[in-house]
Design a protein around this motif. Sequence first.
Motif, mmCIF file in Angstrom:
data_model
loop_
_atom_site.group_PDB
_atom_site.id
_atom_site.type_symbol
_atom_site.label_atom_id
_atom_site.label_comp_id
_atom_site.label_asym_id
_atom_site.label_seq_id
_atom_site.Cartn_x
_atom_site.Cartn_y
_atom_site.Cartn_z
ATOM 1 N N PHE A 1 0.852 -1.185 0.000
ATOM 2 C CA PHE A 1 0.000 0.000 0.000
ATOM 3 C C PHE A 1 0.889 1.237 0.000
ATOM 4 C CE2 PHE A 1 -1.321 3.367 2.982
ATOM 5 C CZ PHE A 1 -2.331 3.956 2.226
ATOM 6 N N ILE A 2 0.609 2.194 -0.918
ATOM 7 C CA ILE A 2 1.353 3.443 -0.996
ATOM 8 C C ILE A 2 0.353 4.592 -0.914
ATOM 9 C CG2 ILE A 2 2.948 4.847 -2.345
ATOM 10 C CD1 ILE A 2 3.806 2.285 -3.799
ATOM 11 N N ASN A 3 0.490 5.416 0.117
ATOM 12 C CA ASN A 3 -0.430 6.528 0.313
ATOM 13 C C ASN A 3 -0.204 7.603 -0.741
ATOM 14 O OD1 ASN A 3 -2.497 7.976 1.503
ATOM 15 N ND2 ASN A 3 -1.550 8.074 3.521
ATOM 16 N N LYS A 4 -1.145 8.495 -0.880
ATOM 17 C CA LYS A 4 -1.025 9.570 -1.870
ATOM 18 C C LYS A 4 0.133 10.504 -1.489
ATOM 19 C CE LYS A 4 -4.034 13.069 0.199
ATOM 20 N NZ LYS A 4 -5.197 13.969 0.005
ATOM 21 N N GLY A 5 0.752 11.107 -2.503
ATOM 22 C CA GLY A 5 1.769 12.117 -2.284
ATOM 23 C C GLY A 5 3.152 11.605 -1.944
ATOM 24 N N LEU A 6 3.357 10.288 -1.903
ATOM 25 C CA LEU A 6 4.658 9.751 -1.535
ATOM 26 C C LEU A 6 5.543 9.571 -2.777
ATOM 27 C CD1 LEU A 6 3.775 7.035 1.143
ATOM 28 C CD2 LEU A 6 4.193 9.480 1.447
ATOM 29 N N LEU A 7 6.805 9.979 -2.666
ATOM 30 C CA LEU A 7 7.761 9.758 -3.741
ATOM 31 C C LEU A 7 8.092 8.273 -3.822
ATOM 32 C CD1 LEU A 7 10.334 12.664 -3.328
ATOM 33 C CD2 LEU A 7 9.070 12.119 -5.411
ATOM 34 N N GLN B 1 10.910 17.416 4.829
ATOM 35 C CA GLN B 1 11.932 16.885 3.931
ATOM 36 C C GLN B 1 11.334 16.504 2.588
ATOM 37 O OE1 GLN B 1 13.786 13.645 6.013
ATOM 38 N NE2 GLN B 1 15.300 14.943 6.988
ATOM 39 N N LEU B 2 10.174 15.853 2.615
ATOM 40 C CA LEU B 2 9.521 15.425 1.381
ATOM 41 C C LEU B 2 9.155 16.631 0.517
ATOM 42 C CD1 LEU B 2 8.279 13.272 -0.420
ATOM 43 C CD2 LEU B 2 6.211 13.383 0.981
ATOM 44 N N ARG C 1 10.586 19.539 0.461
ATOM 45 C CA ARG C 1 11.813 20.098 -0.097
ATOM 46 C C ARG C 1 12.302 19.287 -1.291
ATOM 47 N NH1 ARG C 1 15.071 21.282 5.606
ATOM 48 N NH2 ARG C 1 14.027 23.274 6.090
ATOM 49 N N VAL C 2 12.288 17.969 -1.145
ATOM 50 C CA VAL C 2 12.766 17.107 -2.221
ATOM 51 C C VAL C 2 11.856 17.211 -3.436
ATOM 52 C CG1 VAL C 2 13.181 14.714 -2.904
ATOM 53 C CG2 VAL C 2 14.010 15.539 -0.698
ATOM 54 N N GLN C 3 10.548 17.300 -3.210
ATOM 55 C CA GLN C 3 9.620 17.474 -4.324
ATOM 56 C C GLN C 3 9.905 18.768 -5.076
ATOM 57 O OE1 GLN C 3 5.841 17.091 -2.315
ATOM 58 N NE2 GLN C 3 5.629 14.945 -2.876
ATOM 59 N N SER C 4 10.216 19.837 -4.322
ATOM 60 C CA SER C 4 10.556 21.117 -4.961
ATOM 61 C C SER C 4 11.832 20.990 -5.789
ATOM 62 C CB SER C 4 10.729 22.207 -3.893
ATOM 63 O OG SER C 4 9.525 22.451 -3.212
ATOM 64 N N ILE C 5 12.828 20.308 -5.224
ATOM 65 C CA ILE C 5 14.109 20.124 -5.927
ATOM 66 C C ILE C 5 13.908 19.313 -7.202
ATOM 67 C CG2 ILE C 5 16.373 18.990 -5.781
ATOM 68 C CD1 ILE C 5 16.275 19.666 -2.729
ATOM 69 N N LEU C 6 13.172 18.217 -7.092
ATOM 70 C CA LEU C 6 12.951 17.360 -8.255
ATOM 71 C C LEU C 6 12.154 18.081 -9.344
ATOM 72 C CD1 LEU C 6 12.197 14.052 -6.348
ATOM 73 C CD2 LEU C 6 14.127 14.428 -7.877
ATOM 74 N N SER C 7 11.146 18.815 -8.938
ATOM 75 C CA SER C 7 10.362 19.558 -9.916
ATOM 76 C C SER C 7 11.222 20.603 -10.623
ATOM 77 C CB SER C 7 9.166 20.232 -9.233
ATOM 78 O OG SER C 7 8.226 19.274 -8.808
ATOM 79 N N PHE C 8 12.092 21.260 -9.871
ATOM 80 C CA PHE C 8 12.986 22.256 -10.459
ATOM 81 C C PHE C 8 13.906 21.605 -11.487
ATOM 82 C CE2 PHE C 8 17.063 24.491 -10.567
ATOM 83 C CZ PHE C 8 16.650 25.769 -10.917
#
Length: 295
Positions: free
Chosen positions: A72-78, A190-191, A193-200
């Motif tokens: 099971f993987i919840n929404k919004g998880l990398l 942390q998540l 921040r990482v999402q922002s970095i990856l999107s950039f």
Amino acid sequence: MNKNLEEKNDYPDTLFPIEMYTVTRLSCIPHGRGFNDLHWHDEIQLTVVTSGWISMQINGDNYRLNSGEAIFINKGLLHVTTEMSADGQYVSFNFPEKLLCFFSGSRMELQYVQPYTNSSAFPTKILNKDVEWQAYLIQMLWDLKKMYEEPRYFGWEYEVACKINCMWMKLISHVPLQNNETNNKSKMQQLERVQSILSFIHQNYSEEIALADIAQSARVSIAECGRCFHKIVHTTPYNYLIGYRIKRSVELLDASRFTITEIATRVGFNHVNHFIQSFKKHHGITPREYRKSRL
């Protein structure tokens, strides 16, 4: 082409937004984020391994699943499938949380859905057929797979929706929310921040990017950028950038007639030699050799 890290599921029937994805090392049917493609989405995901084995990375944690196991993987998880056996295959069911709510503002939404889907304290869970309640969920996933592979009939949607809701109730009845709120808030920060970095990176990979630019995208120092990124993605922002540029170059090698030098420039390499060396490090052959093998 949209290279954003967030996956937008294009449901064939918008009035019934559930989709089954069948993934191997070479394909994802229907088209979506397949093997070794890091992403997140706003949908809940239930995945069962139908053959072989796979390794997944979810918010920086590693999970290995063998044939017959599910997760099971919840929404919004990398998450990303990082390894898969040659005969590996898995089936994922993605659906929005509103499918579990019956209607907006319902008791089901407020008591049984949002407290779980909106919380970082609701953990990823591997499901094993040796545990009775988990075996129930795994069997339901196999049943859903069969339903998607056979002709649809009157009431098909109701049966699928009923199975999804029964599975959800079974899951939240046996997997409690975790109580370490301070630790959960830190993980969420942390998540984000990482999402922002990856999107950039995904939006600017073709341009010249410095580490300071990547850090600024998440409003953190270069040191903190490297630390939180490595904790979640298990590599440095620079290495991820190079790997992403190589991935995009493969698409151009397959689908365009651009020269090797033109492709290098289009994916952000200032020097063609750097591109060739990086490509060979990732694929074991040069871009020219890769293109020749595909022809």
